[in-house]
Design an enzyme around this catalytic site. Structure first.
Site, PDB file in Angstrom:
ATOM      1  N   ASN A 185      42.854  48.548  61.681  1.00 46.77           N
ATOM      2  CA  ASN A 185      44.017  49.437  61.703  1.00 46.77           C
ATOM      3  C   ASN A 185      44.791  49.390  63.023  1.00 46.77           C
ATOM      4  O   ASN A 185      45.949  49.826  63.079  1.00 46.77           O
ATOM      5  CB  ASN A 185      43.594  50.892  61.428  1.00 46.77           C
ATOM      6  CG  ASN A 185      43.294  51.152  59.969  1.00 46.77           C
ATOM      7  OD1 ASN A 185      42.573  52.092  59.639  1.00 46.77           O
ATOM      8  ND2 ASN A 185      43.816  50.320  59.068  1.00 46.77           N
TER       9      ASN A 185
ATOM     10  N   ASP B   5      42.622  55.617  50.571  1.00 47.18           N
ATOM     11  CA  ASP B   5      43.737  54.669  50.533  1.00 47.18           C
ATOM     12  C   ASP B   5      44.930  55.272  49.805  1.00 47.18           C
ATOM     13  O   ASP B   5      44.761  55.995  48.820  1.00 47.18           O
ATOM     14  CB  ASP B   5      43.294  53.382  49.830  1.00 47.18           C
ATOM     15  CG  ASP B   5      44.136  52.184  50.222  1.00 47.18           C
ATOM     16  OD1 ASP B   5      45.036  52.340  51.071  1.00 47.18           O
ATOM     17  OD2 ASP B   5      43.911  51.098  49.673  1.00 47.18           O
TER      18      ASP B   5
END
Length: 235
Positions: A63, A15
């Site tokens: 995503n 991340d």
């Protein structure tokens, strides 16, 4: 690090690539490019430290909701990464697996995944797993559908269903559960990642953005892991 107990399996949520790029006034895709380079270095570092299994969250089922140009750039990066990974896998004796719903990926990427898994299947070094188009809830639903089909066909009785049987239908059926989960960039959530497999895993969260993650940061996570008292079933 020799005096420390090294976790057998480390899972990582990568991340902070976008934020890394934004801090430097670069396009978001440059963060993903740098993040991919960090993955390669951490594989080597993990292997040298004695970690046997490394699993990374590369692209989630959620995503796809990102801006289309970013998704397109990520898919191109994944395709290039998989192509290069085929060369590196044999050079470094690395076994590579991909988990997730591969049917949701374009055919060229599916072909690269198949080639990569077949070519590296007999390698005996670090086991590197990439989660692509992966979501833990999706994984469990797919597993349950397979179980129901086997029950329907008489290959499995409902009375035979157990944790072990269910686990055998998961994408990670031939992997041990992670000992340590690392999430970078300061976020403190699992984001639909390995929910079944992380039942007894130690969690380590760091503010470091993924492109800045390095061997020393990995060592810090392992040091934290060593400070935990892992007494399963204890109260």
């Amino acid at each position: 690090m020799s005096e420390l107990k090294i976790p057998n399996h480390v899972a990582i949520i990568l991340d902070g690539n976008g934020r890394w790029a934004k801090k430097r006034k670069l396009p978001r895709n440059m963060g993903h490019v740098q993040g991919a380079k960090t993955v390669e270095q951490i594989i080597e570092d993990a292997h040298n430290l004695g970690i046997k299994y490394l699993t990374v969250y590369a692209f989630s089922t959620e995503n796809w909701k990102r801006p289309q140009d970013e998704v397109n750039a990520l898919m191109k990066l994944l395709k290039d990464y998989l192509k290069n990974c085929i060369k590196r896998a044999n050079k470094n004796n690395m076994r590579v697996r991909v988990i997730g719903d591969k049917t949701g990926l374009e055919p060229s990427i599916q072909e690269k995944i198949k080639e990569l898994e077949e070519i590296s299947a007999k390698n005996t070094g670090i086991n590197f797993t990439i989660a692509i188009n992966y979501g833990s809830r999706d994984e469990m639903v797919r597993a349950m559908k397979k179980m129901m089909e086997d029950c329907k066909n008489g290959n499995l009785l409902p009375s035979e269903v157990s944790e072990q049987v269910f686990q055998s239908y998961l994408d990670t059926c031939d992997l041990p559960d992670p000992d340590l989960l690392i999430r970078t960039s300061g976020e403190i959530r699992l984001s639909n990642y390995l929910l079944w497999q992380l039942a007894y895993t130690e969690f380590y969260f760091t503010d470091v953005l993924w492109p800045d993650f390095n061997k020393r940061e990995l060592e810090k996570a392992i040091e934290y892991y060593n400070g935990r008292d892992r007494r399963f079933g204890a109260v």
